[in-house]
Structures are given as structure tokens and as C-alpha cells.
Design a protein around this motif. Structure first.
Motif, short mmCIF file in Angstrom:
data_model
loop_
_atom_site.label_atom_id
_atom_site.label_comp_id
_atom_site.label_asym_id
_atom_site.label_seq_id
_atom_site.Cartn_x
_atom_site.Cartn_y
_atom_site.Cartn_z
N ASP A 162 45.66 6.23 17.27
CA ASP A 162 47.29 7.03 17.52
C ASP A 162 47.11 8.58 17.48
O ASP A 162 48.23 9.09 17.74
CB ASP A 162 48.45 6.42 16.57
N PRO A 170 42.30 5.65 23.46
CA PRO A 170 43.80 6.02 23.77
C PRO A 170 43.88 7.49 24.24
O PRO A 170 43.17 8.56 23.51
CB PRO A 170 44.70 5.61 22.72
N ARG A 223 48.94 3.77 32.91
CA ARG A 223 49.79 3.17 31.74
C ARG A 223 49.14 2.11 30.71
O ARG A 223 49.51 2.53 29.45
CB ARG A 223 51.09 2.67 32.42
N GLU A 235 48.87 2.91 26.74
CA GLU A 235 49.34 2.42 25.75
C GLU A 235 48.29 1.75 24.74
O GLU A 235 48.35 0.72 23.89
CB GLU A 235 50.00 1.09 26.40
N CYS A 237 45.50 -0.04 25.69
CA CYS A 237 45.19 -1.43 26.30
C CYS A 237 44.11 -1.24 27.47
O CYS A 237 43.66 -2.22 27.88
CB CYS A 237 46.24 -2.14 26.65
N TRP A 277 47.73 -5.77 26.91
CA TRP A 277 49.00 -5.37 26.91
C TRP A 277 49.84 -6.49 26.58
O TRP A 277 50.74 -6.53 25.97
CB TRP A 277 49.53 -4.84 28.24
N LYS A 330 49.54 -7.39 23.11
CA LYS A 330 50.26 -6.40 22.07
C LYS A 330 51.54 -6.65 22.34
O LYS A 330 52.28 -6.38 21.14
CB LYS A 330 49.90 -5.03 22.81
N LEU A 385 56.13 -2.01 30.47
CA LEU A 385 55.12 -1.32 30.83
C LEU A 385 55.66 0.15 31.36
O LEU A 385 55.14 1.20 31.33
CB LEU A 385 54.06 -1.48 31.56
#
Length: 294
Positions: free
Chosen positions: A80, A141, A237, A241, A243, A265, A268, A288
Motif C-alpha cells: 500500500d 501495485p 484499474r 487495485e 490485482c 479483483w 478481493k 472497479l
């Protein structure tokens, strides 16, 4: 040769570059200085942890393991984008590498491929371990890549170094592959661009939200051979995220990699079984928020 930053200056440099920083346990006095010298420093080294999960990765890098005591780096960069500081001083991260590479870093020149492991790197490099399995499949990410860019730039800025002072472990030591999953050349380009401007301060304004999103095109849209900018926008996208399963791309053609990324996704979001088969459904698609292509 530069004097290593104090704990307070290191923390300030990272936060001034816009990073979210967490201080882990007694990191300010946690080091391996008794095992050998620390400094002067010449650069920053990037690694991957070969672990998953933030908590256990941070603890491992703080404590080390049998045969290799911690700290195993100075900071752990989570997926993150949070930087967890785990050490301040000599750390067991670089090991022995090629003196010719160190000479190139000192001169801020292009580094040669390592040929021998003859020089102590723990003395002269800051180290950041980035949470990733290192299998070429675990995604990087966008928030994590941005944090790597910012953390390296923060130390370069503090010492007056250029992007050439940042290398990957694989560029230092024979037999290493980390970081795997992104190019250090590309990362240095990003760092160079960041250093070309002023420090952004603690926070940068978030990008403006798109005015509208792509409507759900229906499950039949997602089939082998489909070629559309909507697929590219969707893939971007998914990467944002955390993914994305792409090694190259994403691109406009619907492939099995897009399907695997979309399945990640769906999982998730809590979908399981046939509801997480990688074919978009209306609910997951709307959540999404794929930007509409003009």
C-alpha cells in the motif's frame, strides 16, 4: 562518501518526500554496527522480500532469521506504499558484491554487470525491502512503486545524489534476481524525474476523479480476440487495485492474463467459486470504476 543520516533526519527526509512512514519497535537503535562499520554511504539498494503479508514481512526484516540476524534492511515498503522503518545503522541486506559496481555508483556512472562478490555492501548502502514474492507473478501495485521512487529520491535528495546512486540487489551481487517484476532502469528514470523538481511536501493532491465510467458491456464482450481500449482501461484499474497479473501491459486485447487479473479483483471483493471466474459481472464492474474512454 556521505555521513549516514541520523534516525530523525531519515524519518524527516522520507516524510518530506510525501511518504507514509511507520516507526517499528526500537528501529532507531536497531543495527548491526558491532559486526562491522557503517558508512560512509554511497547509495540506495532495492530488494524484494520473497514473502507475503505486511506484518510478518516487517517482523522478519526486523528480527532476521537463523544465520542472518536483523535488521535485514532500513525500511520495508508495503504494497500500500507505507514505509516501515526497522533499522538505523548497518543492516544485513546487501552482502558482498562487485567493487566495480560500487566504483560506478560513487562516480554516478552506468553500472557494469556484477562479476565477483568481493566488497562489503552493508557498510555503504541504505536498503529497502519491498513486500513481494519475487516470482514474477506477484503484482507491484502503483502505490508501492511510487513509494519505492519516493523513498529512493528522498535519500538521494538528502545526500545530493543523482538517480545513478540507486541500484537493485541484482545489479550488485552475483546470483541475485531482486527486485523481480519491474525494471530498475525504469525506476531510475522515475527517480530522476522526481529529483528534477522540488520535493512535493507531505501530501500531493489526488488526481481528479473521472467525470464518468464505462458502462458494463456485458459478459459476452470479454472473449478471446476482443480488442478494445476498454480492455486497456480495465487492466490499468486492476493494476491500480493491486490485482494486475501482467508482466507486460495491460493492452487492448482480452487475454487469459486479463481474466486472471479480473478474477483476483473478484476475490478481493469477496466473490468465490464460479463467481470469481475472471469474467466481469455487473456488480464487480461497477465497483472497479473503469474511466470512460472519450
Amino acid at each position: 562518501m556521505a555521513t549516514p543520516l541520523t534516525a530523525a533526519r531519515l524519518l524527516k527526509a522520507l516524510r518530506d518526500e510525501g511518504l507514509k512512514v511507520a516507526e517499528h519497535r526500537s528501529w532507531r537503535t536497531h543495527h548491526r554496527n558491532a559486526a562491522g562499520p557503517w558508512g560512509g554511504v554511497h547509495g540506495v539498494m532495492i530488494h524484494h522480500t520473497v514473502t507475503s503479508g505486511t506484518g510478518n514481512s516487517v517482523e522478519l526484516c526486523y528480527n532476521g532469521y537463523t544465520g542472518l540476524p536483523g535488521p535485514l534492511c532500513h525500511g520495508v515498503i508495503a504494497k500500500d506504499g507505507t514505509v516501515y522503518l526497522v533499522g538505523n545503522g548497518r543492516a544485513n541486506h546487501a552482502g558482498r558484491g562487485d567493487r566495480r559496481v560500487l566504483d560506478a555508483v560513487i562516480k554516478e556512472a552506468a553500472t557494469p554487470s556484477p562479476q565477483r562478490n568481493d566488497t562489503d555492501g552493508n557498510r555503504v548502502f541504505y536498503g529497502f525491502e519491498c513486500v513481494n514474492l519475487g516470482d514474477g507473478k506477484d503484482p507491484w501495485p502503483a502505490a508501492q512503486l511510487l513509494a519505492i521512487e519516493r523513498a529512493a529520491a528522498a535519500l538521494c535528495r538528502a545526500h545530493g545524489w543523482s538517480r545513478r546512486s540507486v541500484i537493485g540487489h541484482l545489479e550488485w551481487q552475483v546470483g541475485k534476481i531482486d527486485p523481480r517484476g519491474f525494471s530498475m532502469r525504469t525506476m531510475r528514470t522515475r527517480i530522476g524525474k522526481r529529483l528534477g523538481g522540488s520535493a512535493p511536501g507531505p501530501q500531493e493532491p489526488p488526481p481528479a476523479a473521472p467525470a464518468s465510467y464505462e458502462p458494463f458491456p456485458g459478459p459476452s464482450f470479454f472473449r478471446v480476440g476482443r480488442n478494445s481500449p476498454v480492455v486497456t482501461a480495465m487492466g490499468r484499474r486492476l493494476v491500480a487495485e493491486g490485482c494486475g497479473r501482467y508482466q507486460v501491459g495491460p493492452g487492448p486485447q482480452w487475454t487469459s492474463v486479463d481474466q486472471a487479473s479480473y478474477a483476483a479483483w473478484q476475490r478481493k471483493l469477496g466473490f468465490t467459486g464460479p463467481d470469481a471466474d475472471g469474467i466481469p459481472g455487473r456488480t464487480s464492474w461497477n465497483r472497479l470504476k473503469v474511466p470512460r474512454k472519450s
